[in-house]
Design a protein around this motif. Sequence first.
Motif, PDB file in Angstrom:
ATOM      1  N   PHE A  46      30.836  15.471  16.599  1.00 53.82           N
ATOM      2  CA  PHE A  46      31.747  15.527  15.459  1.00 53.82           C
ATOM      3  C   PHE A  46      31.517  16.849  14.732  1.00 53.82           C
ATOM      4  CE2 PHE A  46      30.858  10.780  15.553  1.00 53.82           C
ATOM      5  CZ  PHE A  46      32.024  10.477  16.243  1.00 53.82           C
ATOM      6  N   GLU A  47      32.487  17.753  14.819  1.00 54.35           N
ATOM      7  CA  GLU A  47      32.338  19.078  14.206  1.00 54.35           C
ATOM      8  C   GLU A  47      33.614  19.395  13.413  1.00 54.35           C
ATOM      9  OE1 GLU A  47      30.362  22.102  16.842  1.00 54.35           O
ATOM     10  OE2 GLU A  47      30.855  20.607  18.363  1.00 54.35           O
ATOM     11  N   ASP A  48      33.459  19.547  12.106  1.00 58.10           N
ATOM     12  CA  ASP A  48      34.583  19.857  11.234  1.00 58.10           C
ATOM     13  C   ASP A  48      34.187  20.956  10.265  1.00 58.10           C
ATOM     14  OD1 ASP A  48      37.052  18.262  11.624  1.00 58.10           O
ATOM     15  OD2 ASP A  48      35.684  16.556  11.461  1.00 58.10           O
ATOM     16  N   VAL A  49      35.190  21.543   9.623  1.00 57.91           N
ATOM     17  CA  VAL A  49      34.925  22.560   8.604  1.00 57.91           C
ATOM     18  C   VAL A  49      35.560  22.211   7.268  1.00 57.91           C
ATOM     19  CG1 VAL A  49      34.654  24.442  10.258  1.00 57.91           C
ATOM     20  CG2 VAL A  49      36.921  23.932   9.356  1.00 57.91           C
ATOM     21  N   HIS A  50      36.425  21.191   7.221  1.00 60.18           N
ATOM     22  CA  HIS A  50      37.085  20.835   5.975  1.00 60.18           C
ATOM     23  C   HIS A  50      36.108  20.147   5.030  1.00 60.18           C
ATOM     24  CE1 HIS A  50      41.590  20.991   7.220  1.00 60.18           C
ATOM     25  NE2 HIS A  50      40.894  21.985   7.723  1.00 60.18           N
ATOM     26  N   ALA A  51      36.172  20.498   3.769  1.00 53.10           N
ATOM     27  CA  ALA A  51      35.337  19.867   2.756  1.00 53.10           C
ATOM     28  C   ALA A  51      36.026  18.622   2.221  1.00 53.10           C
ATOM     29  CB  ALA A  51      35.056  20.842   1.609  1.00 53.10           C
ATOM     30  N   ASN A  52      35.247  17.575   1.982  1.00 56.66           N
ATOM     31  CA  ASN A  52      35.650  16.371   1.251  1.00 56.66           C
ATOM     32  C   ASN A  52      36.640  15.479   2.000  1.00 56.66           C
ATOM     33  OD1 ASN A  52      34.092  17.303  -0.944  1.00 56.66           O
ATOM     34  ND2 ASN A  52      35.824  18.529  -1.670  1.00 56.66           N
ATOM     35  N   LYS A  53      37.617  16.023   2.690  1.00 57.90           N
ATOM     36  CA  LYS A  53      38.663  15.197   3.292  1.00 57.90           C
ATOM     37  C   LYS A  53      38.420  14.876   4.753  1.00 57.90           C
ATOM     38  CE  LYS A  53      42.367  16.825   0.247  1.00 57.90           C
ATOM     39  NZ  LYS A  53      43.717  17.454   0.207  1.00 57.90           N
ATOM     40  N   ALA A  54      37.372  15.397   5.355  1.00 58.26           N
ATOM     41  CA  ALA A  54      37.108  15.181   6.781  1.00 58.26           C
ATOM     42  C   ALA A  54      36.058  14.085   6.954  1.00 58.26           C
ATOM     43  CB  ALA A  54      36.639  16.471   7.431  1.00 58.26           C
ATOM     44  N   PHE A  55      36.337  13.133   7.847  1.00 59.77           N
ATOM     45  CA  PHE A  55      35.408  12.055   8.147  1.00 59.77           C
ATOM     46  C   PHE A  55      35.159  12.012   9.651  1.00 59.77           C
ATOM     47  CE2 PHE A  55      37.600  10.916   4.269  1.00 59.77           C
ATOM     48  CZ  PHE A  55      36.557  10.547   3.434  1.00 59.77           C
ATOM     49  N   ALA A  56      33.900  11.810  10.018  1.00 58.28           N
ATOM     50  CA  ALA A  56      33.555  11.783  11.437  1.00 58.28           C
ATOM     51  C   ALA A  56      34.128  10.545  12.117  1.00 58.28           C
ATOM     52  CB  ALA A  56      32.043  11.828  11.609  1.00 58.28           C
ATOM     53  N   ALA A  57      33.906   9.367  11.531  1.00 60.92           N
ATOM     54  CA  ALA A  57      34.369   8.135  12.170  1.00 60.92           C
ATOM     55  C   ALA A  57      34.511   7.032  11.139  1.00 60.92           C
ATOM     56  CB  ALA A  57      33.399   7.701  13.277  1.00 60.92           C
ATOM     57  N   TYR A  58      35.435   6.125  11.403  1.00 56.99           N
ATOM     58  CA  TYR A  58      35.644   4.933  10.582  1.00 56.99           C
ATOM     59  C   TYR A  58      35.579   3.755  11.537  1.00 56.99           C
ATOM     60  CZ  TYR A  58      38.023   1.680   7.380  1.00 56.99           C
ATOM     61  OH  TYR A  58      38.362   0.605   6.559  1.00 56.99           O
ATOM     62  N   ILE A  59      34.501   2.950  11.412  1.00 53.24           N
ATOM     63  CA  ILE A  59      34.196   1.901  12.382  1.00 53.24           C
ATOM     64  C   ILE A  59      34.424   0.538  11.751  1.00 53.24           C
ATOM     65  CG2 ILE A  59      32.450   0.951  13.913  1.00 53.24           C
ATOM     66  CD1 ILE A  59      33.248   3.800  14.633  1.00 53.24           C
ATOM     67  N   THR A  60      35.208  -0.312  12.414  1.00 51.81           N
ATOM     68  CA  THR A  60      35.366  -1.704  11.992  1.00 51.81           C
ATOM     69  C   THR A  60      35.040  -2.597  13.184  1.00 51.81           C
ATOM     70  OG1 THR A  60      37.673  -2.052  12.628  1.00 51.81           O
ATOM     71  CG2 THR A  60      37.284  -0.921  10.552  1.00 51.81           C
ATOM     72  N   GLY A  61      34.980  -3.890  12.918  1.00 54.55           N
ATOM     73  CA  GLY A  61      34.773  -4.843  13.999  1.00 54.55           C
ATOM     74  C   GLY A  61      33.328  -5.272  14.142  1.00 54.55           C
ATOM     75  N   ASP A  62      33.013  -5.845  15.287  1.00 57.69           N
ATOM     76  CA  ASP A  62      31.739  -6.516  15.525  1.00 57.69           C
ATOM     77  C   ASP A  62      30.988  -5.816  16.663  1.00 57.69           C
ATOM     78  OD1 ASP A  62      29.649  -8.292  16.119  1.00 57.69           O
ATOM     79  OD2 ASP A  62      30.883 -10.060  15.815  1.00 57.69           O
TER      80      ASP A  62
END
Length: 444
Positions: free
Chosen positions: A283-299
């Motif tokens: 996971f490689e980003d340069v945006h500040a504040n608005k960038a998220f690596a992952a959003y995990i839901t479930g089991d």
Amino acid sequence: MSIQILNPATDELLNYSPVTNFLHNNQLITSADIVNDQVLYLEQSGIFYVMEDFMGGNHINVRRFGINNSLSDRGYTSSAIQKALNLAKKYNYKSLYIPSGEYTVSQTITIDVTDNTTIKIDGQLQTTVEFEGTGIIIGIPYNTTDPHNSLSGLNIQGLNCSSRKLDNTDPTGIGIKIMNVIFSNIEIKRVTGYEVGTLLYSDNPNGGISYNSFQLNYLHNNVINLKFEKANTDGYINENIFYGGSFNHTNDFLDTETFNIYMEYNPNNLNPYNNNRFFYPSFEDVHANKAFAAYITGDSNTVVNPRMENPNNNQYKIILSEYSIKCQVLSKGFVLNENSIENLGSENSYETNTGNVLRTNSVNPVLTLQNQASSTFKLYSGLDSSNPPNEVFFVTGEGNGYYRSSVYAEQGIRWSTSDGSRNDRGFFSGNGDPPLVLIQEVFM
């Protein structure tokens, strides 16, 4: 007698053998059957012929279904690919090849083939500047009247789709949509320039997207690089393995909230995403504040050894959402610190470069230790920083603790008594030495 025919799309001399039946089902061939083919099967002077490559099970070059070798200065169109896919399903053919070169995608390519088909892609598939829909769809929507609602055993190598839009400030559409595919092996080589790069979608109550292996490579500059989505009624996305993946958004990309992996929660679908495992994603980003690596839901979904690199955002995170349970982040990935994890769920756990965190929101213990060989053996031990290190404490399965030096208890140490009061035995904090009567009381 075999004949040779010049293929007008590739300028190849292809060998053909006479045939009276379709190879896949032994039905008699008629002119009506091959009127839209003239590549795998053809008719000459009232005799039907089959391409020897087709008869031998070799990879079929999809360019043979095109018009000519130089359709434009941009390369080839995708119409030849679609025709080859359609005929592969019609004739139950199992092996297609897309050679190197650029292929213009102006209409959605639908990969709806028979089970256990192999597709090898060396070419670059690119949607036009005006394209707004989905570049490539793999699989079929659920149909209650069709008993065959999933594709199984696919082997797709080099899958890719990129947008020709030069401006990264207005990404639209979907690059690749994979739906209701099971027990398959898919390599996603490159997808860039869309609102959703790769979408995994399920509306099949009998399987959905399950038991697949995905090899991920270049997923860049899509608002959501990899998205999970389920229909409102039913469908599963579970038991999949994802290997690798370079996920990124560059400086010139749209200034908006972005995700590299996003598992969309759908309250209308009661089947949680479960047992999906991501190994070594970058996971490689340069945006500040608005960038998220992952959003995990479930089991019980797991991320293993992720790279967490964003020089402009020290809060760059993997979010274990409020709809997550028993999910994990394992192993000390690059720049994976405690502030890299936002844990909103229950019974999730994670290991970071700054320590391990185990939590539970239930009656289950946070951690259980047992030495099954003997209770007298150690459950855990502590080492100092010397070289070689010295063991400074350990605790056995009997509950006995051993320490090389003093044990400090800020408020004192109490012992339980027969009446359960716990107020008449112990060492307590205070000024000066403990009174003699207290010491005597402890050892009486």
